[in-house]
Design an enzyme around this catalytic site. Structure first.
Site, PDB file in Angstrom:
ATOM      1  CG  ASP A 251      -1.834   1.205   1.391  1.00  0.00           C
ATOM      2  OD1 ASP A 251      -2.637   1.208   0.496  1.00  0.00           O
ATOM      3  OD2 ASP A 251      -1.495   1.943   2.175  1.00  0.00           O
ATOM      4  CB  ALA A 252       0.349   4.586   0.012  1.00  0.00           C
ATOM      5  CD  GLU A 283      -2.346   2.884  -3.296  1.00  0.00           C
ATOM      6  OE1 GLU A 283      -3.232   3.702  -3.530  1.00  0.00           O
ATOM      7  OE2 GLU A 283      -1.930   2.495  -2.035  1.00  0.00           O
ATOM      8  CG  ASP A 304      -2.050   7.438 -14.648  1.00  0.00           C
ATOM      9  OD1 ASP A 304      -2.143   8.003 -13.445  1.00  0.00           O
ATOM     10  OD2 ASP A 304      -0.997   7.700 -15.077  1.00  0.00           O
ATOM     11  CG  PHE A 305      -7.281   1.258 -16.974  1.00  0.00           C
ATOM     12  CD1 PHE A 305      -6.912   0.904 -18.118  1.00  0.00           C
ATOM     13  CD2 PHE A 305      -8.410   0.778 -16.217  1.00  0.00           C
ATOM     14  CE1 PHE A 305      -7.747   0.094 -18.796  1.00  0.00           C
ATOM     15  CE2 PHE A 305      -9.200   0.214 -16.576  1.00  0.00           C
ATOM     16  CZ  PHE A 305      -8.929  -0.184 -18.174  1.00  0.00           C
ATOM     17  CG  ASP A 375      -7.529   3.979  -2.006  1.00  0.00           C
ATOM     18  OD1 ASP A 375      -7.910   4.091  -0.828  1.00  0.00           O
ATOM     19  OD2 ASP A 375      -6.435   3.457  -2.249  1.00  0.00           O
ATOM     20  CD  GLN A 376      -9.656   5.450  -7.234  1.00  0.00           C
ATOM     21  OE1 GLN A 376     -10.166   6.599  -6.971  1.00  0.00           O
ATOM     22  NE2 GLN A 376      -8.236   5.272  -7.508  1.00  0.00           N
ATOM     23  CB  ILE A 377     -16.026   2.337  -3.902  1.00  0.00           C
ATOM     24  CG1 ILE A 377     -15.912   1.650  -5.074  1.00  0.00           C
ATOM     25  CG2 ILE A 377     -17.426   2.479  -3.530  1.00  0.00           C
ATOM     26  CD1 ILE A 377     -16.350   0.234  -5.173  1.00  0.00           C
ATOM     27  N   GLY A 378     -14.487   3.724  -1.524  1.00  0.00           N
ATOM     28  CA  GLY A 378     -14.658   3.928  -0.060  1.00  0.00           C
ATOM     29  C   GLY A 378     -14.179   5.648   0.313  1.00  0.00           C
ATOM     30  CG  ASN A 379     -10.489   7.104  -0.086  1.00  0.00           C
ATOM     31  OD1 ASN A 379     -10.487   7.046   1.130  1.00  0.00           O
ATOM     32  ND2 ASN A 379      -9.177   7.005  -0.579  1.00  0.00           N
TER      33      ASN A 379
END
Length: 568
Positions: A251-252, A283, A304-305, A375-379
């Site tokens: 992660d990150a 990531e 990016d995708f 991330d893209q949902i939970g954030n």
């Protein structure tokens, strides 16, 4: 010999703790006399006791302070409770000959263990996952955190599976069951920060963190310090060797900020898992192509995708989507052709600073592509999925691009059923910390027009409410059967026509053919030519291809259409 955690032997167990800020540490074992620990010049404390698996222990630093082992293999009573000695050799593996699956075969589904009912609940879901054509699952972080529920990224004891999910043996049984079904299993590990509840390291080892290097979670982990370096490398080796995970997602890593540590870790992990298909995935917001080579990491999550397709599917251009709002079809073409979109250009969302490195030389399989993830949902403030944000036909077309393109596809649990339930940010904190997390979460979204009004921000779900967790359990959508049919069809095509040719695939270029349309071509490893045309904008003519499509969705060239050709 490992440095961190208890070492179990025939005549007892040796306990160790790196506490350089302390002069005295006492080992306490439930039901036994306390044992003074011996300190060496580097700050390591050690003691041996005649106890074995199941013994509960902790370290006393002062009259009013006892702490768990930061490398405990299990906990009893949560992250503030007793650590437990575990015998990792006691589990009888049913699949001892499993060696994994090649990277090219990966179709990964990301899952949250807690929302599926713990390790046993995930295991119950595996037959359906395998039957659909998915070849791997990726567990969001499972290590111990404060409370009984957490979205995954507030862990504080990286070696201990969360009690509320199940025992170490239950996690092994989950991995074992996956291997019986031919599924690889990945684990998401967080080495860039610790959560706010139950992290005692600062009380006895301030040097574990570098206060001069800021991250969103405080001082960066000081991986340049040998004990800290070993803490994380030994943790990774534990998951790969004692639990037999097939790969790790880190992660990150941009928040770690130490490439030498990443490379050295990857080399050691490779050396100590030789003979197996073990996959290491990053990531990395920095789009650092230098980390992606066979001796180091297999691939990177390709944000990016996702980002450019999110713009094309939803029209959203706020926050980090602003980096992809200008000429999105051209940006998607670059992503399909070269991997990263940002390869050193200035990024508006990063104050115009350059982001990324050239990536066109990398194989398409060096990138993990996705339309959604945790991330893209939970954030998102309300945790909405694309099924509620995007036109259904466009989403079906984008799904075909994801599953038939040569980048490695990643799904999020519920995608295959057209789920419309949210995946929210949830925690189980209490008192002042709960208040701080709730208000901090709401302040995060004050910059968004929809939540500029303080009253509007009150609608953002309270992370600590049990209802927030319960709502995040993926439920089938109203047209679940149609989505499952689509996924099953696409994955069969991928297994039959794409995966056998994937090794050695190179790009032949891609171009925008409209404001929301692209066409991309690749030469597959056997010389066949794969062509994909996608239109998420106004109607436009697709190119004439001298081949029969292996898949088509929507009326050719119309909005929400895709066509895929493979010519030998």
């Amino acid at each position: 010999m490992t440095t961190w955690g208890p070492a179990l032997a025939g005549d007892g167990t040796t306990f160790r703790l790196w506490a350089p800020d302390r002069d005295r540490v006492t080992l306490e074992i439930a039901g036994c006399d306390a044992v003074p620990m011996t300190r060496d010049p580097e700050g390591w404390f050690e003691a041996t006791a005649s106890v074995g698996a199941g013994a509960r222990y902790r370290f006393r630093l002062a009259d009013d302070l006892t702490v768990p082992d930061p490398a405990a293999r299990a906990q009893d009573g949560g992250v503030h409770g007793w650590s437990v000695v575990v015998d990792h050799d006691a589990y009888a593996w049913r699949t001892p000959e499993w060696r994994g699956r090649p990277w090219e075969e990966m179709v990964i589904q990301e899952v949250h263990v807690g929302t599926l009912g713990g390790f046993a609940g995930v295991a119950d879901n595996l037959p359906a996952i395998a039957a659909l054509g998915i070849t791997a699952i990726e567990l969001m972080p499972v290590n111990a955190f404060g409370g009984t529920r957490n979205w995954g990224y507030d862990g504080v004891l990286p070696y201990a599976p969360a009690e509320s999910y199940g025992t170490p043996d239950a996690l092994k049984a989950l991995v074992d069951r996956a291997h019986e079904l031919g599924l690889a299993v990945f684990l998401d590990v967080v080495y860039n920060h610790f959560g706010p509840d139950g992290n005692y390291l600062g009380a006895y080892a301030q040097g574990f963190f570098n206060a001069d290097v800021d991250t969103p979670w405080g001082g960066a982990v000081a991986v340049d310090q040998a004990p800290v370096h070993r803490f994380f490398v030994e943790n990774a080796l534990m998951w790969l060797n004692e639990y037999r995970f097939d790969g790790l997602r880190f992660d990150a890593v941009h928040a770690i900020g130490n490439d030498d540590f990443l490379d050295a870790m990857a080399i050691e992990l490779r050396a100590k898992t030789e003979g197996r298909h073990v996959h290491l995935v990053l990531e990395n917001e920095g789009n650092d192509a230098d980390r992606l080579h066979p001796a180091a990491f297999d691939a990177q999550w390709n944000d990016d995708f996702h980002n450019v397709l999110h713009v094309l599917l939803t029209g959203e251009t706020s926050a980090y989507y602003a980096d992809f709002s200008d000429r999105p079809a051209e940006r998607l073409a670059r992503c399909l052709s070269e991997g990263f979109i940002y390869q050193g250009e200035g990024s508006p969302n990063h104050d115009g600073k350059p982001r990324g490195k050239p990536s066109a030389h990398l194989a398409p399989t060096a990138f993990v592509a996705f339309l959604q993830n945790h991330d893209q949902i939970g954030n998102r403030a309300m945790g909405e999925r694309l099924t509620l944000l995007a036109d259904r036909q466009k989403l079906r077309a984008a799904t075909a691009l994801l599953l038939l393109g040569p980048q490695i596809p990643l799904l999020f649990m519920g995608d295959e059923q057209g789920s419309e339930t949210p995946f929210l940010f949830f925690t189980d904190f209490h008192d002042e910390l709960a208040d701080a997390v709730r208000e901090g979460r709401r302040k995060e979204f004050a910059k968004f027009a929809a939540f500029a009004d303080p009253e509007a921000r009150k609608a953002i779900p309270d992370p600590n409410a049990h209802a927030t967790f319960h709502q995040s359990r993926a439920q089938p959508g109203p047209d679940a059967a149609a989505w499952q049919d689509l996924y099953r069809t696409l994955l069969k095509i991928r297994h039959d026509a794409i995966i056998p040719r994937l090794r050695g695939t190179t790009s032949l270029g891609a171009e925008a053919i409209g404001e929301g349309a692209v066409v991309a071509r690749w030469q597959m490893g056997d010389g066949a030519i794969l062509t994909i045309a996608l239109n998420l904008g106004e109607p436009i003519a697709f190119p004439e291809i001298d081949a029969v499509p292996i898949f088509a969705e929507g009326e050719p060239g119309h909005t929400g259409s895709v066509a895929v050709w493979l010519k030998s």
